[in-house]
Write a protein that holds these residues in place. Structure first.
Motif, PDB file in Angstrom:
ATOM      1  N   VAL A 153      -1.651  14.814 -16.754  1.00 50.80           N
ATOM      2  CA  VAL A 153      -0.650  14.277 -15.805  1.00 50.80           C
ATOM      3  C   VAL A 153      -0.849  13.115 -15.554  1.00 50.80           C
ATOM      4  O   VAL A 153      -2.184  12.363 -15.542  1.00 50.80           O
ATOM      5  N   VAL A 154       0.008  12.008 -15.244  1.00 55.03           N
ATOM      6  CA  VAL A 154       0.122  10.677 -14.873  1.00 55.03           C
ATOM      7  C   VAL A 154       0.439  10.499 -13.399  1.00 55.03           C
ATOM      8  O   VAL A 154       1.694  10.843 -13.265  1.00 55.03           O
ATOM      9  N   GLU A 155      -0.108  10.010 -12.633  1.00 58.10           N
ATOM     10  CA  GLU A 155       0.132   9.816 -11.135  1.00 58.10           C
ATOM     11  C   GLU A 155       0.486   8.102 -11.235  1.00 58.10           C
ATOM     12  O   GLU A 155      -0.504   7.241 -11.330  1.00 58.10           O
ATOM     13  N   PRO A 156       1.771   7.856 -11.056  1.00 57.69           N
ATOM     14  CA  PRO A 156       1.987   6.367 -11.110  1.00 57.69           C
ATOM     15  C   PRO A 156       1.372   5.361 -10.218  1.00 57.69           C
ATOM     16  O   PRO A 156       0.936   6.064  -9.232  1.00 57.69           O
ATOM     17  N   ALA A 157       1.235   4.298 -10.521  1.00 61.23           N
ATOM     18  CA  ALA A 157       0.413   3.356  -9.419  1.00 61.23           C
ATOM     19  C   ALA A 157       1.288   3.178  -8.282  1.00 61.23           C
ATOM     20  O   ALA A 157       2.496   3.509  -8.238  1.00 61.23           O
ATOM     21  N   LYS A 158       0.656   3.041  -7.250  1.00 59.01           N
ATOM     22  CA  LYS A 158       1.282   2.945  -5.561  1.00 59.01           C
ATOM     23  C   LYS A 158       2.016   1.733  -5.702  1.00 59.01           C
ATOM     24  O   LYS A 158       1.821   0.396  -6.424  1.00 59.01           O
ATOM     25  N   LEU A 159       3.038   1.662  -5.091  1.00 62.03           N
ATOM     26  CA  LEU A 159       4.063   0.425  -4.821  1.00 62.03           C
ATOM     27  C   LEU A 159       4.004  -0.403  -3.755  1.00 62.03           C
ATOM     28  O   LEU A 159       4.666  -1.221  -3.166  1.00 62.03           O
ATOM     29  N   THR A 160       2.645  -0.472  -3.260  1.00 57.73           N
ATOM     30  CA  THR A 160       2.002  -1.392  -1.994  1.00 57.73           C
ATOM     31  C   THR A 160       2.397  -2.738  -2.347  1.00 57.73           C
ATOM     32  O   THR A 160       2.867  -3.375  -1.557  1.00 57.73           O
ATOM     33  N   GLY A 161       1.801  -3.198  -3.557  1.00 59.26           N
ATOM     34  CA  GLY A 161       1.973  -4.641  -3.904  1.00 59.26           C
ATOM     35  C   GLY A 161       3.277  -4.929  -3.863  1.00 59.26           C
ATOM     36  O   GLY A 161       3.349  -6.291  -3.418  1.00 59.26           O
ATOM     37  N   VAL A 162       4.181  -4.153  -4.539  1.00 59.83           N
ATOM     38  CA  VAL A 162       5.464  -4.436  -4.765  1.00 59.83           C
ATOM     39  C   VAL A 162       6.025  -4.521  -3.293  1.00 59.83           C
ATOM     40  O   VAL A 162       6.937  -5.772  -3.098  1.00 59.83           O
ATOM     41  N   GLY A 163       5.979  -3.869  -2.461  1.00 60.86           N
ATOM     42  CA  GLY A 163       6.370  -3.830  -0.959  1.00 60.86           C
ATOM     43  C   GLY A 163       6.077  -5.011  -0.193  1.00 60.86           C
ATOM     44  O   GLY A 163       6.745  -5.758   0.296  1.00 60.86           O
ATOM     45  N   TRP A 164       4.671  -5.401  -0.464  1.00 64.65           N
ATOM     46  CA  TRP A 164       4.406  -6.871   0.271  1.00 64.65           C
ATOM     47  C   TRP A 164       5.138  -7.974  -0.563  1.00 64.65           C
ATOM     48  O   TRP A 164       5.359  -9.084   0.229  1.00 64.65           O
ATOM     49  N   ALA A 165       5.090  -7.936  -1.760  1.00 59.67           N
ATOM     50  CA  ALA A 165       5.652  -8.922  -2.556  1.00 59.67           C
ATOM     51  C   ALA A 165       7.202  -9.115  -2.207  1.00 59.67           C
ATOM     52  O   ALA A 165       7.714 -10.321  -2.000  1.00 59.67           O
ATOM     53  N   PHE A 166       7.796  -7.973  -1.959  1.00 63.87           N
ATOM     54  CA  PHE A 166       9.381  -7.996  -1.373  1.00 63.87           C
ATOM     55  C   PHE A 166       9.494  -8.600  -0.075  1.00 63.87           C
ATOM     56  O   PHE A 166      10.376  -9.556   0.065  1.00 63.87           O
ATOM     57  N   LEU A 167       8.572  -8.229   0.814  1.00 63.72           N
ATOM     58  CA  LEU A 167       8.568  -8.756   2.040  1.00 63.72           C
ATOM     59  C   LEU A 167       8.325 -10.241   2.011  1.00 63.72           C
ATOM     60  O   LEU A 167       8.892 -11.082   2.730  1.00 63.72           O
ATOM     61  N   GLY A 168       7.327 -10.682   1.264  1.00 61.61           N
ATOM     62  CA  GLY A 168       7.011 -12.105   1.209  1.00 61.61           C
ATOM     63  C   GLY A 168       8.081 -12.832   0.723  1.00 61.61           C
ATOM     64  O   GLY A 168       8.562 -13.914   1.302  1.00 61.61           O
ATOM     65  N   ALA A 169       9.040 -12.120  -0.285  1.00 60.08           N
ATOM     66  CA  ALA A 169      10.006 -13.128  -0.671  1.00 60.08           C
ATOM     67  C   ALA A 169      11.333 -13.072   0.262  1.00 60.08           C
ATOM     68  O   ALA A 169      11.710 -14.247   0.539  1.00 60.08           O
ATOM     69  N   ILE A 170      11.281 -12.063   1.093  1.00 59.55           N
ATOM     70  CA  ILE A 170      12.533 -12.053   2.257  1.00 59.55           C
ATOM     71  C   ILE A 170      12.117 -12.997   3.031  1.00 59.55           C
ATOM     72  O   ILE A 170      12.938 -14.044   3.820  1.00 59.55           O
ATOM     73  N   VAL A 171      10.637 -13.225   3.617  1.00 57.81           N
ATOM     74  CA  VAL A 171      10.483 -14.074   4.597  1.00 57.81           C
ATOM     75  C   VAL A 171      10.326 -15.431   4.081  1.00 57.81           C
ATOM     76  O   VAL A 171      10.925 -16.591   4.732  1.00 57.81           O
ATOM     77  N   LEU A 172      10.236 -15.642   2.868  1.00 59.88           N
ATOM     78  CA  LEU A 172      10.285 -17.137   2.185  1.00 59.88           C
ATOM     79  C   LEU A 172      11.662 -17.463   2.155  1.00 59.88           C
ATOM     80  O   LEU A 172      11.906 -18.678   2.577  1.00 59.88           O
ATOM     81  N   LEU A 173      12.690 -16.667   1.776  1.00 59.09           N
ATOM     82  CA  LEU A 173      13.895 -17.226   1.783  1.00 59.09           C
ATOM     83  C   LEU A 173      14.392 -17.555   3.090  1.00 59.09           C
ATOM     84  O   LEU A 173      15.225 -18.459   3.177  1.00 59.09           O
ATOM     85  N   ILE A 174      14.142 -16.466   4.000  1.00 64.15           N
ATOM     86  CA  ILE A 174      14.665 -16.833   5.492  1.00 64.15           C
ATOM     87  C   ILE A 174      13.867 -18.208   6.078  1.00 64.15           C
ATOM     88  O   ILE A 174      14.741 -19.080   6.528  1.00 64.15           O
ATOM     89  N   ALA A 175      12.717 -18.324   5.844  1.00 63.67           N
ATOM     90  CA  ALA A 175      12.088 -19.633   6.137  1.00 63.67           C
ATOM     91  C   ALA A 175      12.776 -20.983   5.336  1.00 63.67           C
ATOM     92  O   ALA A 175      12.948 -22.273   6.015  1.00 63.67           O
TER      93      ALA A 175
END
Length: 134
Positions: free
Chosen positions: A45-67
């Motif tokens: 069975v395959v356990e997919p990679a965690k999405l922690t990095g994607v979440g941080w990238a998304f948060l960073g993109a939002i902060v960057l756009l607002i700033a």
């Protein structure tokens, strides 16, 4: 030097790599031994990679756009750093592959690795060991 015990003469080896040994009688991995006679089925069975990095990238993109829209220099720097860090973390995370053994007493996750090919080779060896005991 391997930690795997030498085989008695009646055992046939189907797989031996690293600390994993599969014979017609047993599967040995990381100090655990599983009797092939007790294994009713095996699967990977395959356990997919965690999405922690994607979440941080998304948060960073939002902060960057607002700033950027408000001209906040510190926010731009923080957002860019968070975005880049999130992307790097996301790229480094890999799926985990597990070898699951089924027996009359339930199932056990016998071996885990990020190398899917390694788990596939062990799966084939365990299947061949189960077939050979017939």
């Amino acid at each position: 030097m391997s930690d795997v015990m030498p085989l008695p003469l009646a055992e046939s080896t189907f797989f031996s790599e690293g600390d994993v040994l599969v014979t017609n009688a047993r599967l040995v991995s990381s100090g655990h031994t599983y009797a092939i006679a007790g294994v009713t089925s095996v699967k990977a069975v395959v356990e997919p990679a965690k999405l922690t990095g994607v979440g941080w990238a998304f948060l960073g993109a939002i902060v960057l756009l607002i700033a950027l829209s408000n001209g906040w220099v510190m926010g731009i720097v923080l957002g860019a750093i968070t975005l880049v860090a999130g992307i790097l973390v996301a790229k480094s995370q890999k799926a985990t592959h597990h070898l699951i053994l089924h027996s009359s007493s339930g199932e056990v996750r016998a071996i885990s690795s990020q190398d899917g090919g390694f788990i596939a080779r062990i799966l084939a060896a365990v299947n061949n060991a189960i077939i050979s005991r017939s």
